[in-house]
Design an enzyme around this catalytic site. Sequence first.
Site, PDB file in Angstrom:
ATOM      1  N   GLU A  55       0.764  -1.169  -0.200  1.00  0.00           N
ATOM      2  CA  GLU A  55      -0.030   0.033  -0.032  1.00  0.00           C
ATOM      3  C   GLU A  55       0.819   1.171   0.121  1.00  0.00           C
ATOM      4  O   GLU A  55       1.803   1.361   0.711  1.00  0.00           O
ATOM      5  CB  GLU A  55      -1.027  -0.126   1.244  1.00  0.00           C
ATOM      6  CG  GLU A  55      -1.650   0.999   1.442  1.00  0.00           C
ATOM      7  CD  GLU A  55      -2.536   1.007   2.696  1.00  0.00           C
ATOM      8  OE1 GLU A  55      -3.340   1.857   2.982  1.00  0.00           O
ATOM      9  OE2 GLU A  55      -2.353   0.080   3.559  1.00  0.00           O
ATOM     10  N   LYS A 126      -9.355   2.451  -2.299  1.00  0.00           N
ATOM     11  CA  LYS A 126      -9.638   1.950  -1.038  1.00  0.00           C
ATOM     12  C   LYS A 126     -10.960   2.346  -0.672  1.00  0.00           C
ATOM     13  O   LYS A 126     -11.180   3.289  -0.543  1.00  0.00           O
ATOM     14  CB  LYS A 126      -8.626   2.323  -0.288  1.00  0.00           C
ATOM     15  CG  LYS A 126      -8.575   1.522   1.217  1.00  0.00           C
ATOM     16  CD  LYS A 126      -7.424   2.001   2.083  1.00  0.00           C
ATOM     17  CE  LYS A 126      -7.440   0.968   3.547  1.00  0.00           C
ATOM     18  NZ  LYS A 126      -6.072   1.653   4.297  1.00  0.00           N
ATOM     19  N   CYS A 159      -5.541  -3.223   2.556  1.00  0.00           N
ATOM     20  CA  CYS A 159      -5.411  -3.309   4.067  1.00  0.00           C
ATOM     21  C   CYS A 159      -6.714  -3.499   4.688  1.00  0.00           C
ATOM     22  O   CYS A 159      -7.300  -4.426   4.730  1.00  0.00           O
ATOM     23  CB  CYS A 159      -4.525  -1.906   4.147  1.00  0.00           C
ATOM     24  SG  CYS A 159      -3.634  -2.107   5.976  1.00  0.00           S
TER      25      CYS A 159
END
Length: 307
Positions: A55, A126, A159
């Site tokens: 990330e 995300k 994540c």
Amino acid sequence: MTLDLMDNENTQDLITIACLQFEPRFGDVAGNVDRTIAMIERAADQGAQIVVLPELANTGYIFRSRSEAFRLAEAVPDGPTSKAWAEVAARRGLIVVAGINEREGDQLFNSALIAGPSGILGVYRKLHLWGDENLWFEPGNLGVPVFATPYGRLGVAICYDGWFPEVFRLAAAQGADIVCVPTNWVPIPGQMEGRGPMANILHMAAAHSNSIVIACADRIGTERGQPFLGQSMIVGHTGWPIAGPASADTEEILMATLDSGAARRARNWNTFNHPLRDRRTDVYHATLGAEIRTGQAFSAATGRQQE
């Protein structure tokens, strides 16, 4: 480290995935990109066809202000980081999935670009922001796209997305064979000494319950006082790691060779059970209410699911 998982003799379906675990240097975008390209080249030399980076691999993670995050952000696909990763993907015939600080107009997104032999396939943004990310980034607005590639259909999560089983279920419902996870895992309170991170457990469970492969590339090191966990891993469709977990503190290339078609074939667990077909869609929506068509891959050209 390389591990082979071959469920049958159909070598045409064999693909090699690499997760690149490294330590970005905060703010050194050009240096970070150069280092990732060197690692991508090494992975390609070892036979990798899909390469996953952590990330925010180009910038680092711990921003102190939105202006700092904005200054380090760049557009996709026209920014220098996108062009550099797209060039190495095209030259080496790879799929590269890499975390990037993306700017679109005045908005910032914690994103992952997907580059292939023919150029940038698209972007995943995300969906679930963690902590101070809420101060800099907008929540993802592209849903859960699945990208058609020469090596299978790829989904992406970043994540904290991994704490939401809906992300993996939506990817699997659209026909994803593999979900690539650029991540920056941090320690979680309450973890017992000697046990693996909760992140590893969650992604093993998601792989098993959806019969998909999940490839997690984490970073290492401590940045502005925040430690990161490392322990990248590649999980097979049975839910068990087929490579890793990697170390907690060492840069390394984690690799696995697997049968890309095995996950789909193995979803028939027995005469009666199939984890996607067994969903009670009379009780809950087959796609959790999302406006997607199952089994449809994402088109980079249109920005929509392919007809």
